[in-house]
Design a protein around this motif. Structure first.
Motif, PDB file in Angstrom:
ATOM      1  N   TYR B  53      46.864  56.995  38.771  1.00  0.00           N
ATOM      2  CA  TYR B  53      48.091  57.401  38.815  1.00  0.00           C
ATOM      3  C   TYR B  53      48.691  56.863  40.440  1.00  0.00           C
ATOM      4  CZ  TYR B  53      46.229  60.503  42.340  1.00  0.00           C
ATOM      5  OH  TYR B  53      45.902  60.486  43.612  1.00  0.00           O
ATOM      6  N   ASP B  54      48.076  56.999  41.013  1.00  0.00           N
ATOM      7  CA  ASP B  54      48.672  56.325  42.359  1.00  0.00           C
ATOM      8  C   ASP B  54      48.389  54.662  42.452  1.00  0.00           C
ATOM      9  OD1 ASP B  54      45.563  57.517  44.282  1.00  0.00           O
ATOM     10  OD2 ASP B  54      46.072  55.923  42.555  1.00  0.00           O
ATOM     11  N   GLY B  55      47.802  54.150  41.694  1.00  0.00           N
ATOM     12  CA  GLY B  55      47.852  52.132  41.971  1.00  0.00           C
ATOM     13  C   GLY B  55      46.238  52.263  42.394  1.00  0.00           C
ATOM     14  N   SER B  56      45.258  53.229  43.128  1.00  0.00           N
ATOM     15  CA  SER B  56      43.879  53.037  44.145  1.00  0.00           C
ATOM     16  C   SER B  56      43.141  52.616  42.810  1.00  0.00           C
ATOM     17  CB  SER B  56      43.689  54.198  44.275  1.00  0.00           C
ATOM     18  OG  SER B  56      44.066  55.327  43.140  1.00  0.00           O
ATOM     19  N   LYS B  57      42.981  52.808  41.572  1.00  0.00           N
ATOM     20  CA  LYS B  57      41.999  51.966  40.949  1.00  0.00           C
ATOM     21  C   LYS B  57      42.519  52.131  39.724  1.00  0.00           C
ATOM     22  CE  LYS B  57      38.558  53.732  43.463  1.00  0.00           C
ATOM     23  NZ  LYS B  57      36.975  52.983  43.930  1.00  0.00           N
ATOM     24  N   LYS B  58      41.945  50.864  39.346  1.00  0.00           N
ATOM     25  CA  LYS B  58      42.002  49.797  38.251  1.00  0.00           C
ATOM     26  C   LYS B  58      40.705  49.415  37.248  1.00  0.00           C
ATOM     27  CE  LYS B  58      45.963  47.658  40.766  1.00  0.00           C
ATOM     28  NZ  LYS B  58      46.742  46.239  41.001  1.00  0.00           N
ATOM     29  N   TYR B  59      40.515  49.396  35.827  1.00  0.00           N
ATOM     30  CA  TYR B  59      39.437  49.019  35.164  1.00  0.00           C
ATOM     31  C   TYR B  59      40.781  48.687  33.866  1.00  0.00           C
ATOM     32  CZ  TYR B  59      37.790  52.235  38.231  1.00  0.00           C
ATOM     33  OH  TYR B  59      36.711  53.250  39.046  1.00  0.00           O
ATOM     34  N   TYR B  60      38.996  47.129  34.320  1.00  0.00           N
ATOM     35  CA  TYR B  60      39.163  46.498  32.594  1.00  0.00           C
ATOM     36  C   TYR B  60      38.381  46.391  31.673  1.00  0.00           C
ATOM     37  CZ  TYR B  60      42.650  44.346  35.717  1.00  0.00           C
ATOM     38  OH  TYR B  60      44.080  44.898  37.044  1.00  0.00           O
ATOM     39  N   ALA B  61      38.742  46.584  29.940  1.00  0.00           N
ATOM     40  CA  ALA B  61      38.117  45.983  29.168  1.00  0.00           C
ATOM     41  C   ALA B  61      36.775  44.436  29.859  1.00  0.00           C
ATOM     42  CB  ALA B  61      38.904  45.776  27.857  1.00  0.00           C
ATOM     43  N   ASP B  62      35.943  44.068  29.668  1.00  0.00           N
ATOM     44  CA  ASP B  62      35.592  43.272  29.498  1.00  0.00           C
ATOM     45  C   ASP B  62      35.814  41.616  28.876  1.00  0.00           C
ATOM     46  OD1 ASP B  62      31.969  43.925  29.218  1.00  0.00           O
ATOM     47  OD2 ASP B  62      33.127  44.931  30.467  1.00  0.00           O
ATOM     48  N   SER B  63      36.477  42.272  28.161  1.00  0.00           N
ATOM     49  CA  SER B  63      37.428  41.111  26.902  1.00  0.00           C
ATOM     50  C   SER B  63      38.599  39.861  28.435  1.00  0.00           C
ATOM     51  CB  SER B  63      37.494  41.274  25.518  1.00  0.00           C
ATOM     52  OG  SER B  63      38.732  42.764  25.518  1.00  0.00           O
ATOM     53  N   VAL B  64      38.833  41.061  29.217  1.00  0.00           N
ATOM     54  CA  VAL B  64      40.021  40.519  30.183  1.00  0.00           C
ATOM     55  C   VAL B  64      39.451  40.593  31.267  1.00  0.00           C
ATOM     56  CG1 VAL B  64      41.402  41.467  28.011  1.00  0.00           C
ATOM     57  CG2 VAL B  64      41.296  42.927  29.765  1.00  0.00           C
ATOM     58  N   LYS B  65      39.018  40.947  31.627  1.00  0.00           N
ATOM     59  CA  LYS B  65      38.954  40.394  32.636  1.00  0.00           C
ATOM     60  C   LYS B  65      38.260  39.277  34.004  1.00  0.00           C
ATOM     61  CE  LYS B  65      35.444  44.314  33.582  1.00  0.00           C
ATOM     62  NZ  LYS B  65      33.982  44.954  33.973  1.00  0.00           N
ATOM     63  N   GLY B  66      39.518  39.834  34.741  1.00  0.00           N
ATOM     64  CA  GLY B  66      39.296  38.298  35.778  1.00  0.00           C
ATOM     65  C   GLY B  66      40.120  37.637  35.221  1.00  0.00           C
ATOM     66  N   ARG B  67      40.767  38.079  33.650  1.00  0.00           N
ATOM     67  CA  ARG B  67      42.310  37.324  33.215  1.00  0.00           C
ATOM     68  C   ARG B  67      43.765  37.938  33.940  1.00  0.00           C
ATOM     69  NH1 ARG B  67      42.061  35.896  28.356  1.00  0.00           N
ATOM     70  NH2 ARG B  67      41.595  37.779  27.217  1.00  0.00           N
ATOM     71  N   PHE B  68      43.242  38.931  33.880  1.00  0.00           N
ATOM     72  CA  PHE B  68      44.550  40.176  33.197  1.00  0.00           C
ATOM     73  C   PHE B  68      44.890  41.401  34.560  1.00  0.00           C
ATOM     74  CE2 PHE B  68      45.277  40.402  28.119  1.00  0.00           C
ATOM     75  CZ  PHE B  68      45.400  39.239  28.119  1.00  0.00           C
ATOM     76  N   THR B  69      45.878  41.217  34.924  1.00  0.00           N
ATOM     77  CA  THR B  69      45.494  42.380  36.022  1.00  0.00           C
ATOM     78  C   THR B  69      46.662  43.051  35.635  1.00  0.00           C
ATOM     79  OG1 THR B  69      45.455  40.778  37.626  1.00  0.00           O
ATOM     80  CG2 THR B  69      46.936  43.022  38.245  1.00  0.00           C
TER      81      THR B  69
END
Lengths: 109, 122
Positions: B53-69
Motif C-alpha cells: 500500500y505504501d510502495g515499501s515492498k515489491k515482489y515479482y513472479a520469476d518469469s518477469v523478475k529483472g524485466r518488469f517494475t
C-alpha cells in the motif's frame, strides 16, 4: 512452490444441474488463503468465494465452497444460464506468491 | 463504486519496452496493496507483481523478475507496470487487481480492471 490442480478441466451441464469443481493443492495449505473466481469470455475474473467458504458480497447463495485436507470444492447447487463460465481457484501465501489453478470451463450440455 | 481502469497496452516489438497504467477510483487507493495479473490468449491466469500500500515492498513472479517494475503514485491513485526486454511469451491481457488482506499480505483479489492487451511481435 505449491501447485494447484483443478478437475475436471471442463464439463457440460444443463440448467438446474448441481455442479462440483475440485481444486487440489500439491501440499497442505491453509483454507484461509484459498479463493475462487469466475470468468466469462471477454471479462475480468470476478471473486466468488474467499477463505475457501466465504461468499463474496453480492454472489448468489447457490455458490458454495468447502475444504477437506488439500482438496477444495466449489459447488453450484442449481446451475443458471449466467453461470456458464470458467472457474479458477487461487492460493495466496506469505512469500508472497499467488498461484492460480488452470481453470474449469463450464458449458452448456 | 470501485473502479480500476488499465491503459497503455498495444503492439510492441520483442526487446522493446512498454508502460501500463491502472487508474483507481472509488476507494482509498493508498490503503491497499495492488497487483498485476496477466492472462495469455486462451490460457489461464498468472500473477505478475505486487506492491504494498505504501510502495515499501515489491515482489515479482520469476518469469518477469529483472524485466518488469511495479510502482504506484498514491497522489494520483495510479498503479504502473514498466515492462522492458519484452518477449513473445509476455503477450497477454494484463489486469490490475486490488488485494485484500493485512498490511503486508494479500489474501485475495476483490476488484479487477477490465484489462489491457499487450502483444509482443515483430
Amino acid at each position: 512452490d505449491i501447485q494447484m490442480t483443478q478437475s475436471p478441466s471442463s464439463l457440460s451441464a444443463s440448467v438446474g444441474d448441481r455442479v462440483t469443481i475440485t481444486c487440489r493443492a500439491s501440499q497442505s495449505i491453509s483454507s484461509n488463503y484459498l479463493n475462487w473466481y469466475q470468468q466469462k469470455p471477454g471479462n475480468a475474473p470476478k471473486l466468488l468465494i474467499y477463505a475457501a467458504s466465504t461468499l463474496q458480497s453480492g454472489v448468489p447463495s447457490r455458490f458454495s465452497g468447502s475444504a477437506s485436507g488439500t482438496d477444495f470444492t466449489l459447488t453450484i447447487s442449481s446451475l443458471q444460464p449466467e453461470d456458464f463460465a470458467t472457474y479458477y481457484c487461487q492460493h495466496s501465501d506469505s512469500t508472497p506468491l499467488f498461484t492460480f489453478g488452470p481453470g474449469t470451463k463450464v458449458d452448456i450440455k | 463504486q470501485v473502479q480500476l481502469v488499465e491503459s497503455g497496452g498495444g503492439v510492441v516489438q520483442p526487446g522493446r519496452s512498454l508502460r501500463l497504467s491502472c487508474a483507481a477510483s472509488g476507494f482509498s487507493f493508498s490503503s491497499y496493496g495492488m497487483h498485476w495479473v496477466r492472462q495469455t490468449p486462451g490460457k489461464g491466469l498468472e500473477w505478475v507483481a505486487v506492491i504494498w500500500y505504501d510502495g515499501s515492498k515489491k515482489y515479482y513472479a520469476d518469469s518477469v523478475k529483472g524485466r518488469f517494475t511495479i510502482s504506484r503514485d498514491n497522489s494520483k491513485n495510479t498503479l504502473y507496470l514498466e515492462m522492458t526486454s519484452l518477449r513473445a511469451d509476455d503477450t497477454a491481457a494484463y489486469y490490475c487487481a486490488r488485494g485484500v488482506g493485512s498490511a503486508y499480505s494479500t489474501y485475495y483479489f476483490d476488484y479487477w480492471g477490465q484489462g489491457t492487451l499487450v502483444t509482443v511481435s515483430s
